[in-house]
Every structure is written in C-alpha cells, then in structure tokens.
Design a protein around this motif. Structure first.
Motif, PDB file in Angstrom:
ATOM      1  N   ARG A 306       0.721  -1.365  -0.044  1.00  0.00           N
ATOM      2  CA  ARG A 306       0.055  -0.044   0.021  1.00  0.00           C
ATOM      3  C   ARG A 306       0.798   1.160   0.200  1.00  0.00           C
ATOM      4  O   ARG A 306       0.451   2.129  -0.596  1.00  0.00           O
ATOM      5  CB  ARG A 306      -0.893  -0.013   1.331  1.00  0.00           C
ATOM      6  CG  ARG A 306      -2.327  -0.642   0.702  1.00  0.00           C
ATOM      7  CD  ARG A 306      -2.098  -1.990   0.563  1.00  0.00           C
ATOM      8  NE  ARG A 306      -3.358  -2.742   0.470  1.00  0.00           N
ATOM      9  CZ  ARG A 306      -3.575  -4.100   0.238  1.00  0.00           C
ATOM     10  NH1 ARG A 306      -2.644  -4.544   0.037  1.00  0.00           N
ATOM     11  NH2 ARG A 306      -4.838  -4.577  -0.254  1.00  0.00           N
ATOM     12  N   LEU A 307       2.060   1.161   0.792  1.00  0.00           N
ATOM     13  CA  LEU A 307       2.728   2.293   0.667  1.00  0.00           C
ATOM     14  C   LEU A 307       3.453   2.563  -0.632  1.00  0.00           C
ATOM     15  O   LEU A 307       3.529   3.730  -1.299  1.00  0.00           O
ATOM     16  CB  LEU A 307       3.970   2.089   1.725  1.00  0.00           C
ATOM     17  CG  LEU A 307       4.801   3.320   1.925  1.00  0.00           C
ATOM     18  CD1 LEU A 307       4.290   4.810   1.982  1.00  0.00           C
ATOM     19  CD2 LEU A 307       5.897   3.058   2.549  1.00  0.00           C
ATOM     20  N   LEU A 308       3.811   1.411  -1.275  1.00  0.00           N
ATOM     21  CA  LEU A 308       4.103   1.553  -2.639  1.00  0.00           C
ATOM     22  C   LEU A 308       3.516   2.184  -3.735  1.00  0.00           C
ATOM     23  O   LEU A 308       3.659   2.819  -4.676  1.00  0.00           O
ATOM     24  CB  LEU A 308       4.960   0.220  -3.051  1.00  0.00           C
ATOM     25  CG  LEU A 308       6.173  -0.497  -2.540  1.00  0.00           C
ATOM     26  CD1 LEU A 308       6.310  -1.701  -2.902  1.00  0.00           C
ATOM     27  CD2 LEU A 308       7.143   0.403  -2.775  1.00  0.00           C
ATOM     28  N   TYR A 309       1.965   1.805  -3.523  1.00  0.00           N
ATOM     29  CA  TYR A 309       0.844   2.060  -4.294  1.00  0.00           C
ATOM     30  C   TYR A 309       0.858   3.627  -4.129  1.00  0.00           C
ATOM     31  O   TYR A 309       0.804   4.249  -5.146  1.00  0.00           O
ATOM     32  CB  TYR A 309      -0.399   1.385  -3.679  1.00  0.00           C
ATOM     33  CG  TYR A 309      -1.761   2.082  -4.314  1.00  0.00           C
ATOM     34  CD1 TYR A 309      -1.949   1.946  -5.547  1.00  0.00           C
ATOM     35  CD2 TYR A 309      -2.397   2.941  -3.472  1.00  0.00           C
ATOM     36  CE1 TYR A 309      -3.085   2.718  -6.199  1.00  0.00           C
ATOM     37  CE2 TYR A 309      -3.594   3.684  -3.930  1.00  0.00           C
ATOM     38  CZ  TYR A 309      -3.680   3.251  -5.117  1.00  0.00           C
ATOM     39  OH  TYR A 309      -5.143   3.958  -5.708  1.00  0.00           O
ATOM     40  N   ALA A 310       0.949   4.254  -2.844  1.00  0.00           N
ATOM     41  CA  ALA A 310       0.739   5.734  -2.440  1.00  0.00           C
ATOM     42  C   ALA A 310       1.934   6.382  -3.354  1.00  0.00           C
ATOM     43  O   ALA A 310       1.499   7.507  -3.851  1.00  0.00           O
ATOM     44  CB  ALA A 310       0.892   5.867  -1.038  1.00  0.00           C
ATOM     45  N   MET A 311       3.312   6.043  -3.388  1.00  0.00           N
ATOM     46  CA  MET A 311       4.308   6.704  -3.719  1.00  0.00           C
ATOM     47  C   MET A 311       4.076   6.334  -5.394  1.00  0.00           C
ATOM     48  O   MET A 311       4.590   7.463  -5.985  1.00  0.00           O
ATOM     49  CB  MET A 311       5.370   6.065  -3.507  1.00  0.00           C
ATOM     50  CG  MET A 311       5.666   6.340  -1.905  1.00  0.00           C
ATOM     51  SD  MET A 311       7.353   5.712  -1.151  1.00  0.00           S
ATOM     52  CE  MET A 311       8.440   6.758  -1.583  1.00  0.00           C
ATOM     53  N   GLY A 312       3.579   5.336  -5.954  1.00  0.00           N
ATOM     54  CA  GLY A 312       3.560   5.287  -7.415  1.00  0.00           C
ATOM     55  C   GLY A 312       2.480   6.087  -7.985  1.00  0.00           C
ATOM     56  O   GLY A 312       2.620   6.616  -8.874  1.00  0.00           O
ATOM     57  N   ARG A 313       1.308   6.249  -7.082  1.00  0.00           N
ATOM     58  CA  ARG A 313       0.219   7.066  -7.567  1.00  0.00           C
ATOM     59  C   ARG A 313       0.544   8.373  -7.692  1.00  0.00           C
ATOM     60  O   ARG A 313       0.228   9.171  -8.609  1.00  0.00           O
ATOM     61  CB  ARG A 313      -0.931   6.877  -6.694  1.00  0.00           C
ATOM     62  CG  ARG A 313      -2.118   7.598  -6.823  1.00  0.00           C
ATOM     63  CD  ARG A 313      -3.135   7.165  -5.868  1.00  0.00           C
ATOM     64  NE  ARG A 313      -2.691   7.836  -4.701  1.00  0.00           N
ATOM     65  CZ  ARG A 313      -3.228   7.789  -3.084  1.00  0.00           C
ATOM     66  NH1 ARG A 313      -4.425   7.093  -3.332  1.00  0.00           N
ATOM     67  NH2 ARG A 313      -2.810   8.305  -2.230  1.00  0.00           N
ATOM     68  N   ASP A 314       1.434   8.898  -6.758  1.00  0.00           N
ATOM     69  CA  ASP A 314       1.914  10.230  -6.603  1.00  0.00           C
ATOM     70  C   ASP A 314       2.997  10.504  -7.887  1.00  0.00           C
ATOM     71  O   ASP A 314       3.477  11.648  -8.190  1.00  0.00           O
ATOM     72  CB  ASP A 314       2.748  10.609  -5.531  1.00  0.00           C
ATOM     73  CG  ASP A 314       1.818  10.818  -4.443  1.00  0.00           C
ATOM     74  OD1 ASP A 314       0.586  10.745  -4.496  1.00  0.00           O
ATOM     75  OD2 ASP A 314       2.113  11.412  -3.121  1.00  0.00           O
ATOM     76  N   GLY A 315       3.568   9.585  -8.634  1.00  0.00           N
ATOM     77  CA  GLY A 315       4.545   9.554  -9.746  1.00  0.00           C
ATOM     78  C   GLY A 315       5.824   9.674  -9.224  1.00  0.00           C
ATOM     79  O   GLY A 315       6.877   9.914 -10.000  1.00  0.00           O
ATOM     80  N   ILE A 316       6.206   9.396  -7.797  1.00  0.00           N
ATOM     81  CA  ILE A 316       7.482   9.474  -7.400  1.00  0.00           C
ATOM     82  C   ILE A 316       7.807   8.078  -7.726  1.00  0.00           C
ATOM     83  O   ILE A 316       9.296   8.224  -8.222  1.00  0.00           O
ATOM     84  CB  ILE A 316       7.478   9.413  -5.874  1.00  0.00           C
ATOM     85  CG1 ILE A 316       7.117  10.860  -5.271  1.00  0.00           C
ATOM     86  CG2 ILE A 316       8.879   9.183  -5.161  1.00  0.00           C
ATOM     87  CD1 ILE A 316       8.006  12.000  -5.577  1.00  0.00           C
TER      88      ILE A 316
END
Length: 451
Positions: A306-316
């Motif tokens: 879920r943390l990777l999902y949040a960072m991926g969704r932000d484009g980071i």
C-alpha cells in the motif's frame, strides 16, 4: 490498463484494522528479543519497554492527529509531504520503506530458523521460499482474506502467550525459582544508557501501530477508526509486552541464571518454554512462533504494497507499475509480488542487518510525524491558545526528541546501512526532480479521502 480506473475499496471496519495492526506488531516479538535485551540491560527488559512505550504514546498522539487530517495511504510519507516539503516527504517515505520491505524478510528468516531446528535435514531455503510464496498468494487474493487469516493467528498467539505466563508464574510460586519484585523496572544496578539502548531495539515490537495508517483508503470510516486503531494497537501491545517480559524477567532476574538453561542467549525463549512446560509446551510454543511469523509477514507485506501504491500514484515511483490495481482482485498485485521477491533476500542477509535497517526507518518516520503536527499547526492555525500550543507543539516536540535520542542510540551498523539507504534515495530524488528544478508530482489527496 489505466491505473486511475481501479481504486482500493473501503471494506475494512475497526476490528479488521485492529487485527491487522496487532498481527503486524506480532505479539511474539517479545519472545524473539527477550534474551538479547536481558543481556544488554542486565535484567531490565521491562524498564526498556516502559521507555519505548512512553516514546510510542507521544508519537501515537501525533499519528492520530495526522490520520484525521489526511485519511489516505502513505502514512509518515504523506504527512511530511503535505505539511513540510514534498521532497522531504519522499525521503521520509524512502526511510519508511525500510520498515515495510524488511519486516516480511525477517519473518521469513525466523521461519527458516524455527523449522530447520525441527527438521534439520531439510534445507532452510525451502522453508524461507515456502513462507514467502504463502503470504504473497494470500495477499494477492485480497485484503479481507489476509484479515480473516490474521484474526485466527492473533487469537492463537494470545492463547499461547497466556499459557506461557501461567506456566512462568507457576514456576516462580511453586518451584521457588526467581521472585516477584520491582527490580525488573528499576534497581540500583540499572544502567540507564543500556536501558535506552535496549529501548532502541525494542521499538521493532511496536511497529504495528503506525502500519494501520497505510490502510486508510480501505477503511470504511478512516477519520474515526484509524486514530482509534492506532491507540488501541499501541496500548494493547504495550501492556502485553510489559506483562510477558516482567514474568520472564522475574523467573530469570539475572543473565547468569538465564544462560544456565540457554547458553545461546538469542534462543532463550524456546528454551524457557521447554524449562517451564516440557517438550509438549515447547512444541506448542514453536507453533505459535511460526504462526506469528506468518501473521506478521502477511500484514507487513500488505502495508508495504500500500505504501508503494501511494508513492507510485504520486508519480514518485513508476506509476504504471506501482499504482496498478488489479481490476478484479482490487489489490496492488505488482507491489505484492515485488515485496515477495525482496523478502526472498532473507536467503542472503543476516537477521541483525535487516533488524538494524527497520529500526533506522522507524525512528526516522516517527520523528517526522511528530514534526508534521508542529508544521501543520503553524501553517494552518491562526489563533494560538495555551492549550493548542501544548497539544500541537509541546507534546509532538517531546515525541520528536525521544525518537531522535533513540535513533542516536542505534548501533553503528544500523546508522551506516540506514544512511547509505538515504543517500541512494536522495540521488533518486535529484534525478526525479532534475536537481530540484522540477517539483515532485503530487496527488490530490482530498479526492481520495472523499472516495
């Protein structure tokens, strides 16, 4: 596949979140570290738990405030990004990755250790890979599957722990071994420096309370249930750790007495189980330890994905990969597989190395969550009363100071590996922002919170 078409579904209630937090925390962690901390603190494990619990409760206060303001995936990464600086938020998220990515690895290591002791002829790598495949498959199937499995495993661990406490108390009372006193919490021989050092290691036991914030976008009532779950996980876990460690320390008040039944201090708990309950209880205890490994690894992989999902969704991180949600399973499948692959590196790394990295990431995250409350207060609040300054500045600053000091007490290996990891993250950030000439991509969290 357009990653914006599929979103995480809000299906988790308070009891589900609480179970995942307790499973991530792994109640059996108190057994894994008892021998090492008892030797380090010269018989004052409960005192170290008191210190770390104080630091945790101050930090829980800050986490609860931020979870109400930003009910979305990302935890410390999200809070720092939104209140202080987006680039700094990335670095905090990079540090948090140490916690989430390495916890399943540690549980895979313990699985190999426990099962190899029972089946010495079977290569350890078979147990490690088997455990990784099991938790990865369960997480891909869906978060509700993980919750159901963790509920049974947490109950099982609690029952075994209760039996352990009963047998320990019986040994003290009937067997005239050890004694009940206040010495495990304080004695004239206690060294505060080593007790703080012990506390810096024991922070690993409390990581479940912050992990529940990564489930905000799957909670039915994130603004109320997430803060409640944060407090309950930390409080219930802390009481459990204090009780178990006190009874164990009372049974073996000196390291010398402990070494007599367990020459290898790292394997003290299974040997204590044999001592107080015989071979049958030791077998039951080991089954509980394996259950704890699976439950904690399962919850850890859930949070990491879920943390990777949040960072991926932000484009980071690369959006097509890390922000992908499977249209039918509604889980970040690619992230789950990636964390499974990383957990497999348990075959090549030592337990000490992985634990050191987790502690570095934990204290970094906790310190910046406390600072986020202070920054948010001065940016958004126009009126400053004595009460608001105390709750939004003084309390978080105490939490920040305690975590910073415990971070400072980490050993050299933890600092070296942690700083190297942060240097890699900083180089990546320079590349992503073209040497800070371009702002990191930002997601509209208000829209996700309203979903």
């Amino acid at each position: 596949m357009n990653t914006n078409e599929s979103k995480l579904k809000r299906t988790l209630k308070l009891r589900h979140i609480l179970v995942l937090g307790l499973a991530y925390m792994s109640p059996f962690a108190v057994f894994d570290t008892f021998g090492i901390i008892s030797e380090l603190t010269n018989g004052h494990v409960p005192a170290s738990y008191v210190l770390v619990m104080i630091a945790v409760l101050f930090t829980v206060f800050s986490y609860s405030k931020m979870a109400k303001i930003y009910p979305s995936s990302g935890s410390a990464y999200t809070y720092t990004r939104r209140t202080i600086n987006s680039g700094l938020g990335f670095l905090v998220g990079w540090a948090v990755l140490l916690d989430y990515l390495f916890l399943p690895m540690i549980n895979a290591m313990f699985t190999g250790i426990y099962l190899s002791a029972v089946f010495p002829t079977v290569p350890s790598w078979i147990w490690v890979l088997g455990m990784v495949i099991l938790i990865t498959t369960m997480n891909i199937a869906g978060v509700k599957i993980a919750v159901s499995a963790n509920t049974l495993m947490v109950i099982f661990q609690a029952l075994i722990a209760a039996i352990f406490i009963f047998l320990t108390a019986r040994s003290i009372i009937v067997g005239n071994i050890g004694y009940f006193s206040f010495n495990p919490f304080y004695s004239e021989a206690m060294n505060f420096s080593t007790v703080f050092a012990g506390a810096s290691i024991l922070m690993l036991s409390f990581l479940g309370f912050d992990a529940v914030t990564t489930l905000s976008e799957e909670a039915v009532k994130p603004k109320t249930d997430i803060p409640r779950a944060i407090f309950l996980v930390a409080f219930l876990g802390g009481i459990f750790f204090l009780a178990v460690s006190y009874f164990m320390q009372s049974l073996f008040p000196s390291v010398g007495a402990l070494v007599q039944i367990s020459p290898d201090i790292e394997e003290a708990s299974p040997n204590i189980a044999l001592y107080i309950g015989g071979s049958l209880f030791q077998a039951i205890f080991l089954s509980g330890a394996l259950t704890a490994c699976i439950a904690s690894g399962l919850a850890g992989q859930t949070s990491a994905s879920r943390l990777l999902y949040a960072m991926g969704r932000d484009g980071i991180l690369f959006k097509r990969v890390f922000a992908y949600i499977h249209p039918k399973l509604a889980t970040p499948v690619l992230n789950i597989v990636l964390t499974g692959i990383l957990a497999s590196s348990a075959l090549f790394l030592s337990l000490h190395t992985a634990t050191s990295l987790i502690n570095f990431g934990a204290f970094t995250a906790f310190a910046f969550v406390n600072l986020s409350v202070v920054f948010y207060y001065f940016k958004r609040n126009k009126s400053h009363t004595m009460r608001s300054v105390f709750s939004h500045v003084a309390v978080p600053f105490i939490g920040f100071s305690l975590n910073a000091y415990l971070w400072y007490k980490l050993d050299t290996a933890a600092m070296t590996l942690g700083l190297f990891w942060m240097a890699v993250g900083f180089i990546y950030l320079l590349s992503a922002t073209k040497f800070f000439t371009k702002a990191p991509p930002e997601f509209n969290f208000d829209e996700s919170a309203a979903g």
